[in-house]
Write a protein that holds these residues in place. Structure first.
Motif, PDB file in Angstrom:
ATOM      1  N   ARG A 139       0.742  -1.383   0.064  1.00 54.54           N
ATOM      2  CA  ARG A 139       0.011  -0.044   0.136  1.00 54.54           C
ATOM      3  C   ARG A 139       0.979   1.376  -0.064  1.00 54.54           C
ATOM      4  O   ARG A 139       0.479   2.263  -0.762  1.00 54.54           O
ATOM      5  CB  ARG A 139      -1.022  -0.049   1.159  1.00 54.54           C
ATOM      6  CG  ARG A 139      -1.838   0.975   1.232  1.00 54.54           C
ATOM      7  CD  ARG A 139      -2.547   1.028   2.636  1.00 54.54           C
ATOM      8  NE  ARG A 139      -1.711   1.315   3.690  1.00 54.54           N
ATOM      9  CZ  ARG A 139      -1.142   2.670   4.046  1.00 54.54           C
ATOM     10  NH1 ARG A 139      -1.467   3.696   3.247  1.00 54.54           N
ATOM     11  NH2 ARG A 139      -0.490   2.706   4.834  1.00 54.54           N
ATOM     12  N   LYS A 140       2.067   1.306   0.728  1.00 50.52           N
ATOM     13  CA  LYS A 140       2.799   2.295   0.780  1.00 50.52           C
ATOM     14  C   LYS A 140       3.428   2.545  -0.598  1.00 50.52           C
ATOM     15  O   LYS A 140       3.648   3.654  -0.843  1.00 50.52           O
ATOM     16  CB  LYS A 140       3.815   2.169   2.070  1.00 50.52           C
ATOM     17  CG  LYS A 140       3.386   2.325   3.321  1.00 50.52           C
ATOM     18  CD  LYS A 140       4.306   2.450   4.291  1.00 50.52           C
ATOM     19  CE  LYS A 140       3.905   2.415   5.767  1.00 50.52           C
ATOM     20  NZ  LYS A 140       4.858   2.458   7.042  1.00 50.52           N
TER      21      LYS A 140
ATOM     22  N   GLU B 266       1.746   6.719  -6.490  1.00 49.57           N
ATOM     23  CA  GLU B 266       0.761   7.506  -7.163  1.00 49.57           C
ATOM     24  C   GLU B 266       1.276   9.092  -6.792  1.00 49.57           C
ATOM     25  O   GLU B 266       0.853  10.152  -7.604  1.00 49.57           O
ATOM     26  CB  GLU B 266      -0.713   7.290  -6.201  1.00 49.57           C
ATOM     27  CG  GLU B 266      -1.307   6.087  -6.736  1.00 49.57           C
ATOM     28  CD  GLU B 266      -2.613   5.830  -5.780  1.00 49.57           C
ATOM     29  OE1 GLU B 266      -2.742   6.539  -4.703  1.00 49.57           O
ATOM     30  OE2 GLU B 266      -2.967   4.760  -5.997  1.00 49.57           O
ATOM     31  N   GLU B 267       2.002   9.270  -5.426  1.00 47.21           N
ATOM     32  CA  GLU B 267       2.209  10.708  -5.156  1.00 47.21           C
ATOM     33  C   GLU B 267       3.361  11.092  -6.405  1.00 47.21           C
ATOM     34  O   GLU B 267       3.475  12.136  -6.781  1.00 47.21           O
ATOM     35  CB  GLU B 267       2.950  10.488  -4.013  1.00 47.21           C
ATOM     36  CG  GLU B 267       3.551  11.800  -3.296  1.00 47.21           C
ATOM     37  CD  GLU B 267       2.384  12.900  -3.132  1.00 47.21           C
ATOM     38  OE1 GLU B 267       2.723  14.312  -3.028  1.00 47.21           O
ATOM     39  OE2 GLU B 267       1.190  12.341  -3.035  1.00 47.21           O
ATOM     40  N   LYS B 268       4.476   9.995  -6.686  1.00 44.28           N
ATOM     41  CA  LYS B 268       5.307  10.427  -7.761  1.00 44.28           C
ATOM     42  C   LYS B 268       4.682  10.851  -9.055  1.00 44.28           C
ATOM     43  O   LYS B 268       5.212  11.832  -9.545  1.00 44.28           O
ATOM     44  CB  LYS B 268       6.487   9.411  -7.912  1.00 44.28           C
ATOM     45  CG  LYS B 268       7.478   9.873  -8.735  1.00 44.28           C
ATOM     46  CD  LYS B 268       8.463   8.655  -8.683  1.00 44.28           C
ATOM     47  CE  LYS B 268       9.856   8.727  -9.679  1.00 44.28           C
ATOM     48  NZ  LYS B 268      10.678   7.824  -9.825  1.00 44.28           N
ATOM     49  N   ALA B 269       3.684   9.948  -9.254  1.00 44.27           N
ATOM     50  CA  ALA B 269       3.094  10.498 -10.636  1.00 44.27           C
ATOM     51  C   ALA B 269       2.346  11.574 -10.396  1.00 44.27           C
ATOM     52  O   ALA B 269       2.401  12.516 -11.690  1.00 44.27           O
ATOM     53  CB  ALA B 269       1.960   9.163 -10.886  1.00 44.27           C
ATOM     54  N   ARG B 270       1.694  12.055  -9.372  1.00 50.16           N
ATOM     55  CA  ARG B 270       0.916  13.402  -9.253  1.00 50.16           C
ATOM     56  C   ARG B 270       1.998  14.448  -9.420  1.00 50.16           C
ATOM     57  O   ARG B 270       1.713  15.424 -10.195  1.00 50.16           O
ATOM     58  CB  ARG B 270       0.226  13.294  -8.070  1.00 50.16           C
ATOM     59  CG  ARG B 270      -0.747  14.596  -7.760  1.00 50.16           C
ATOM     60  CD  ARG B 270      -1.123  14.486  -6.389  1.00 50.16           C
ATOM     61  NE  ARG B 270      -0.137  14.606  -5.126  1.00 50.16           N
ATOM     62  CZ  ARG B 270       0.730  15.462  -4.896  1.00 50.16           C
ATOM     63  NH1 ARG B 270       0.544  16.481  -5.711  1.00 50.16           N
ATOM     64  NH2 ARG B 270       1.673  15.221  -3.880  1.00 50.16           N
ATOM     65  N   LYS B 271       3.028  14.268  -8.750  1.00 53.34           N
ATOM     66  CA  LYS B 271       4.039  15.155  -8.780  1.00 53.34           C
ATOM     67  C   LYS B 271       4.805  15.417 -10.111  1.00 53.34           C
ATOM     68  O   LYS B 271       4.840  16.677 -10.600  1.00 53.34           O
ATOM     69  CB  LYS B 271       5.371  15.127  -7.840  1.00 53.34           C
ATOM     70  CG  LYS B 271       5.095  15.236  -6.360  1.00 53.34           C
ATOM     71  CD  LYS B 271       6.121  15.015  -5.418  1.00 53.34           C
ATOM     72  CE  LYS B 271       5.689  15.058  -3.976  1.00 53.34           C
ATOM     73  NZ  LYS B 271       6.799  14.781  -3.144  1.00 53.34           N
ATOM     74  N   ASP B 272       4.927  14.486 -10.905  1.00 55.61           N
ATOM     75  CA  ASP B 272       5.255  14.386 -12.287  1.00 55.61           C
ATOM     76  C   ASP B 272       4.370  15.192 -13.059  1.00 55.61           C
ATOM     77  O   ASP B 272       4.495  15.995 -13.930  1.00 55.61           O
ATOM     78  CB  ASP B 272       5.602  13.057 -12.762  1.00 55.61           C
ATOM     79  CG  ASP B 272       7.036  12.303 -11.971  1.00 55.61           C
ATOM     80  OD1 ASP B 272       7.762  13.249 -11.639  1.00 55.61           O
ATOM     81  OD2 ASP B 272       6.819  10.976 -12.210  1.00 55.61           O
TER      82      ASP B 272
END
Length: 545
Positions: free
Chosen positions: A201-202, A208-214
């Motif tokens: 999950r982490k 997901e966080e990295k994809a959002r930042k990208d």
């Protein structure tokens, strides 16, 4: 009639001059108005650009604030989820502990019951043995024997039953132990699975966080590229408007120039048009100020004490005016330049050079480094017109500061432009170079006196004149065929014999001195060529600058 004609021409000239002045004033007023309008337009566009920049900045700040709020909400949700998972884990552990405690209590109660049953059976056996003992005391021996056999059988049966009970207890304990191990293994597996699920999950959340930042970075880059593209389009539009405005101004100036009456030429004006605007083009320098011509003539005149003049624009676009003039040559010119501000200026200096105080004229263009590109471009555009106005000068100096106008720098340029340099025989040369012509003259006199004594017949030198009878060692033989009194046979025989004597070392004396003089001459010529090459390189470099 002549007087009337003269007055009529004078009136016509005055009217023409007045019309020209009026047109010039109108043109200048129009140019000033256009400059003001350009300035207003530029300021308005700059204000619009600033407003757009502020709006864009506010929009970006708002987006960043929304992004921070979303990030904060995600962090809060994450903390709540972690807290809930920790609470569930704690409850599961408490439940497991309670279950373990219940199992331990059940085992303890079972063990107590088993012990009680064993104790009860032991007491029952004791009572049975006591009864048998009482009965044996009164019965016969056969009965005792039968009783003993019955008791031994019962004891065996009891032992077997006890052994079976022990085996059952051990089997139950083994079963409980295996069950407990299975439960512990199940717990460990569940715990490991929960940890794996948590890590998964982490990792998923991190991805997901990295994809959002990208994605956010890509959007920011796209917005920046779009802003730069809009800025480039705006700049292209401004450049196009500027070019269109310049084209219209040029057309208007050409039209005004065509409508303007032709300027009368002054016979005393130098080439370049001091009275006609310095070249006739709308972008040329205007040198019509009469003080420029008179001051230029004073600098050129040997009878005048004025040795320099300084010209500048005085805040105008292309009209040159006389800033100052005076005595003192380069020194006075530099002092006048220091009193002016940072702007494009032109100078004309008469400098006394060398020990003979020869007059050298210097054309100076001063363009400070701190000026804008437009100002420097204007200097390059107007420089040919000023050059044609001044017309007569020995060198041209393009300076960016007063360090380029020192006496040493300018004199070195004059010396390089002069070519061959002769001193005055006073030990200082043209510019302090050390040519001691007095000592050169005395040394030459002594040398020729000594040479004359050596060559005099019967002189004090102790040697007599010797004549060479054959070809010299370092000369080229020539053909004597066809000359009167010379025959081919004599030439061949004589040249062959003389050539042999020359090869044997019987030629004329003094070869060592000739070799030394020739070597010295070669060294001097090489040094001279080297200096000329260096001076040529300096001139080419400064011309390129």
């Amino acid at each position: 009639e002549k007087e009337e004609d003269r007055r009529r021409r004078a009136r016509d000239d005055e009217e023409k001059k007045e019309r020209r002045e009026q047109e010039e004033r109108k043109r200048r007023a129009r140019e000033e108005e256009e400059e003001k309008e350009k300035a207003r337009t530029s300021r308005a566009k700059a204000d619009e650009q600033k407003e757009r920049d502020r709006e864009e900045k506010a929009k970006k700040e708002k987006e960043k604030e929304a992004e921070r709020a979303k990030e904060k909400q995600r962090e809060e949700t994450k903390r709540v989820d972690e807290k809930k998972r920790d609470e569930d884990k704690r409850r599961a552990e408490e439940k497991e502990q309670e279950q373990e405690k219940e199992r331990q209590e059940d085992n303890a109660q079972r063990i107590r019951r088993e012990r009680q049953e064993a104790d009860e059976r032991e007491r029952e056996r004791e009572r049975e043995r006591s009864r048998q003992a009482q009965a044996s005391s009164t019965s016969e021996p056969e009965e005792d024997k039968e009783n003993e056999e019955a008791l031994s059988k019962e004891a065996k049966i009891e032992a077997e039953r006890q052994e079976k009970a022990d085996r059952a207890a051990r089997a139950k304990e083994e079963s409980d132990r295996k069950k407990k191990e299975a439960e512990e293994k199940k717990k460990r597996d569940e715990k490991e699975k929960a940890e794996r699920d948590e890590r998964t999950r982490k990792e998923k959340a991190d991805r997901e966080e990295k994809a959002r930042k990208d994605q956010a970075e890509r959007e920011d880059r796209a917005r920046q590229d779009k802003a730069r593209e809009e800025e480039r389009k705006e700049q292209a539009r401004r450049d196009k408007e500027k070019d269109e405005q310049a084209r219209r101004e040029k057309e208007e100036q050409k039209k005004a120039q065509a409508d303007r009456p032709p300027a009368e030429k002054k016979e005393t004006a130098p080439s370049g048009g001091a009275a006609g605007g310095g070249g006739g083009g709308s972008n040329d320098a205007d040198l019509s100020d009469p003080s420029l011509l008179s001051t230029w003539q004073d600098v050129r005149s040997d009878s005048s004490s004025t040795t320099w003049m300084l010209m500048g624009y005085k805040g105008t676009r292309n009209v040159l005016s006389l800033y100052d003039s005076g005595e003192g040559g380069l020194k006075g010119f530099r002092q006048a330049v220091e009193e002016q501000g940072q702007e494009v200026m032109y100078g004309y200096v008469r400098e006394s050079y060398g020990e003979n105080d020869r007059a050298k004229f210097v054309f100076i263009t001063l363009v400070p480094d701190g000026l804008s590109g437009m100002a420097k471009s204007k200097a390059n555009t107007h420089k040919p017109t000023v050059d044609a106005f001044l017309k007569y000068y020995h060198i041209q100096v393009s300076a960016t500061s007063l360090d380029d106008l020192t006496d040493d720098v300018v004199h070195a340029r004059i010396k390089a432009a002069a070519g061959v340099h002769y001193g005055a025989g006073k030990g200082g040369g043209v510019s302090g170079g050390g040519e001691d012509f007095g000592s050169i003259k005395s040394n030459a006199k002594v040398f020729y006196q000594q040479t004359e004594k050596k060559g005099t017949v019967g002189g004090g030198g102790g040697s007599s004149i010797s004549y060479s009878k054959g070809p010299l060692a370092r000369t080229t033989p020539v053909s004597l065929v066809g000359r009167a009194g010379i025959t081919e046979k004599y030439i061949k025989t004589d040249l062959k014999a003389e050539g042999k004597r020359s090869d044997d070392g019987e030629a004329g004396t003094g070869d060592g001195d000739d070799d030394a003089e020739e070597e010295d001459t070669k060294q001097k010529e090489a040094e001279k060529r080297r200096k000329e090459d260096e001076e040529k390189k300096d001139r080419d470099a400064k011309r390129a600058e």
